[in-house]
Write an enzyme that holds these catalytic residues in place. Structure first.
Site, PDB file in Angstrom:
ATOM      1  N   GLU A   1     -45.518  59.749   3.166  1.00 25.23           N
ATOM      2  CA  GLU A   1     -44.876  58.668   2.433  1.00 25.23           C
ATOM      3  C   GLU A   1     -46.205  57.668   1.938  1.00 25.23           C
ATOM      4  O   GLU A   1     -47.021  57.965   2.233  1.00 25.23           O
ATOM      5  CB  GLU A   1     -44.138  57.831   3.049  1.00 25.23           C
ATOM      6  CG  GLU A   1     -42.756  58.065   3.008  1.00 25.23           C
ATOM      7  CD  GLU A   1     -42.027  57.728   1.789  1.00 25.23           C
ATOM      8  OE1 GLU A   1     -42.785  57.284   0.911  1.00 25.23           O
ATOM      9  OE2 GLU A   1     -40.695  57.890   1.454  1.00 25.23           O
TER      10      GLU A   1
ATOM     11  N   ARG B   1     -36.716  49.604  11.158  1.00 23.15           N
ATOM     12  CA  ARG B   1     -38.248  49.502  10.699  1.00 23.15           C
ATOM     13  C   ARG B   1     -38.174  49.308   9.316  1.00 23.15           C
ATOM     14  O   ARG B   1     -37.209  49.593   8.559  1.00 23.15           O
ATOM     15  CB  ARG B   1     -38.796  50.786  11.291  1.00 23.15           C
ATOM     16  CG  ARG B   1     -38.332  52.062  10.468  1.00 23.15           C
ATOM     17  CD  ARG B   1     -39.214  53.117  10.634  1.00 23.15           C
ATOM     18  NE  ARG B   1     -38.649  54.524  10.209  1.00 23.15           N
ATOM     19  CZ  ARG B   1     -38.557  55.003   8.606  1.00 23.15           C
ATOM     20  NH1 ARG B   1     -39.192  54.275   7.941  1.00 23.15           N
ATOM     21  NH2 ARG B   1     -38.162  55.946   8.175  1.00 23.15           N
TER      22      ARG B   1
ATOM     23  N   ASN C   1     -39.612  50.546   5.727  1.00 23.52           N
ATOM     24  CA  ASN C   1     -39.600  51.720   5.005  1.00 23.52           C
ATOM     25  C   ASN C   1     -40.627  51.483   3.668  1.00 23.52           C
ATOM     26  O   ASN C   1     -41.747  50.879   3.928  1.00 23.52           O
ATOM     27  CB  ASN C   1     -38.336  52.356   4.502  1.00 23.52           C
ATOM     28  CG  ASN C   1     -38.492  53.669   4.242  1.00 23.52           C
ATOM     29  OD1 ASN C   1     -39.030  54.399   4.980  1.00 23.52           O
ATOM     30  ND2 ASN C   1     -37.730  54.339   3.300  1.00 23.52           N
TER      31      ASN C   1
ATOM     32  N   GLU D   1     -33.502  56.506  11.840  1.00 21.52           N
ATOM     33  CA  GLU D   1     -32.400  57.525  11.692  1.00 21.52           C
ATOM     34  C   GLU D   1     -32.243  58.122  13.085  1.00 21.52           C
ATOM     35  O   GLU D   1     -33.147  58.447  13.842  1.00 21.52           O
ATOM     36  CB  GLU D   1     -33.289  58.339  10.637  1.00 21.52           C
ATOM     37  CG  GLU D   1     -33.462  57.879   9.290  1.00 21.52           C
ATOM     38  CD  GLU D   1     -34.502  58.589   8.357  1.00 21.52           C
ATOM     39  OE1 GLU D   1     -33.806  58.798   7.310  1.00 21.52           O
ATOM     40  OE2 GLU D   1     -35.551  58.865   8.744  1.00 21.52           O
TER      41      GLU D   1
ATOM     42  N   ASN E   1     -36.298  51.710  -0.457  1.00 18.77           N
ATOM     43  CA  ASN E   1     -37.119  53.004  -0.841  1.00 18.77           C
ATOM     44  C   ASN E   1     -37.816  52.380  -2.189  1.00 18.77           C
ATOM     45  O   ASN E   1     -38.338  51.347  -2.038  1.00 18.77           O
ATOM     46  CB  ASN E   1     -36.453  54.195  -1.049  1.00 18.77           C
ATOM     47  CG  ASN E   1     -36.925  55.060  -0.121  1.00 18.77           C
ATOM     48  OD1 ASN E   1     -38.262  55.220  -0.103  1.00 18.77           O
ATOM     49  ND2 ASN E   1     -36.163  56.007   0.543  1.00 18.77           N
TER      50      ASN E   1
ATOM     51  N   ASP F   1     -35.961  58.908  -3.692  1.00 17.96           N
ATOM     52  CA  ASP F   1     -36.934  58.199  -2.544  1.00 17.96           C
ATOM     53  C   ASP F   1     -38.151  57.285  -3.203  1.00 17.96           C
ATOM     54  O   ASP F   1     -37.805  56.319  -3.677  1.00 17.96           O
ATOM     55  CB  ASP F   1     -37.448  59.596  -2.016  1.00 17.96           C
ATOM     56  CG  ASP F   1     -37.888  59.292  -0.357  1.00 17.96           C
ATOM     57  OD1 ASP F   1     -38.500  58.036  -0.204  1.00 17.96           O
ATOM     58  OD2 ASP F   1     -37.954  59.861   0.567  1.00 17.96           O
TER      59      ASP F   1
END
Length: 299
Positions: A18, A101, A103, A121, A154, A204
């Site tokens: 990511e 958390r 992202n 998740e 996101n 995303d």
């Protein structure tokens, strides 16, 4: 049209690759492996990847004006001294939500670090809903909360005139825009500018090009799409050889290369055997557009 080429430049099978960010000073690509708990740096010159392990899920990385990096780590904003592999906490949010958390995160044109949270998740994209919020770490190291009720915070970026903030809450299947006030960092007037189609799957990470068009990585969609935020139209689709494309940024000497991260978490052996490059880092060339260099955190 120039010929678009997709190439896997790092096939390390990251669990959730990511937050790709081009570090011009190092001539290297920064990115994180969220569940693999490491911050990575890939050099196109040597092909080598360096990695700094951390003690919690690390979901985004950004440049710091001081020369080091800032990261989102668990529910903390933290400083990362690369050479020393030293992490120090700057600020913590959501102490009352141990299951949350951070992202995705990104620095705005004024040097503020925007990042949002989500619940951990159970399986990829399966989680307790509306547990997240969007925050800003300001240059004085104070934290501002913008809103809550977020599913999966996101992709984020800013228009070229800095008057619009673009944002994705993944499970809304929408790319949203807000009015943006650069001097204060305030956002308002939220609206949807693009709803993803079924085969595009889950929006995303996101970045903007020098023509003001948005590029969105489609998780489980195996593609990045180029959108016109003014018309809400999709302009281009670039498919990748992996389903779980997670984020994208421009980089390279003149920001004409696109880098795309991907994930392998949640894939069984049969799926992985069909997509041996899952969790790899990809380079796309021949797009015919350039990107905007990342802004450094001003703290």
């Amino acid at each position: 049209m120039s010929s678009v080429r997709v190439e896997c430049v790092a096939n390390e099978g990251y669990r959730i690759g990511e937050s790709p960010v081009w570090d011009e000073k190092e001539g290297a690509l920064l990115f994180v492996d969220i569940t693999g708990r490491k911050v990575c740096r890939w050099s196109p010159v040597t092909g080598q990847i360096q990695a700094v392990p951390v003690d919690a899920p690390v979901s985004s990385v950004a440049l710091w004006k001081s020369g080091d990096y800032v990261i989102t780590l668990g529910t903390r904003f933290a400083a990362l001294k690369w050479k020393e592999e030293l992490v120090t906490t700057i600020a913590q949010v959501e102490k009352d939500k141990p299951n949350n958390r951070f992202n995705d995160g990104k620095v705005d044109p004024a040097g503020r670090y925007f990042a949002g949270t989500m619940a951990e998740e159970i399986r990829p994209a399966v989680l307790e809903r509306r547990q997240g919020s969007l925050y800003t770490l300001c240059s004085d190291l104070s934290v501002v909360k913008h809103f809550d009720q977020v599913d999966i915070s996101n992709g984020l970026d800013w228009s070229l005139d800095h008057k619009t903030f673009f944002y994705i809450d993944s499970l809304s299947y929408s790319v949203d825009a807000f009015d943006y006030d650069l001097p204060t960092g305030k956002i308002g007037n939220r609206r949807s500018i693009y709803k993803l189609e079924k085969e595009e799957s889950i929006p995303d990470g996101m970045c903007i090009d020098t023509e003001g068009k948005l590029w969105v990585a489609c998780y489980n969609g195996g593609r990045v799409i180029r959108l016109d935020p003014e018309t809400g139209k999709r302009l281009q689709t670039v498919k990748l050889p992996v389903d779980k494309t997670t984020s994208c940024c421009f980089g390279g000497r003149d920001y004409s290369e696109m880098y795309v991260t991907s994930a392998s978490d949640g894939m069984d052996k049969e799926w992985l055997s069909r997509q041996p490059q899952a969790g790899g880092i990809f380079k796309i060339t021949g797009l015919g557009v350039k990107g905007v260099p990342p802004y450094p955190f001003a703290g």
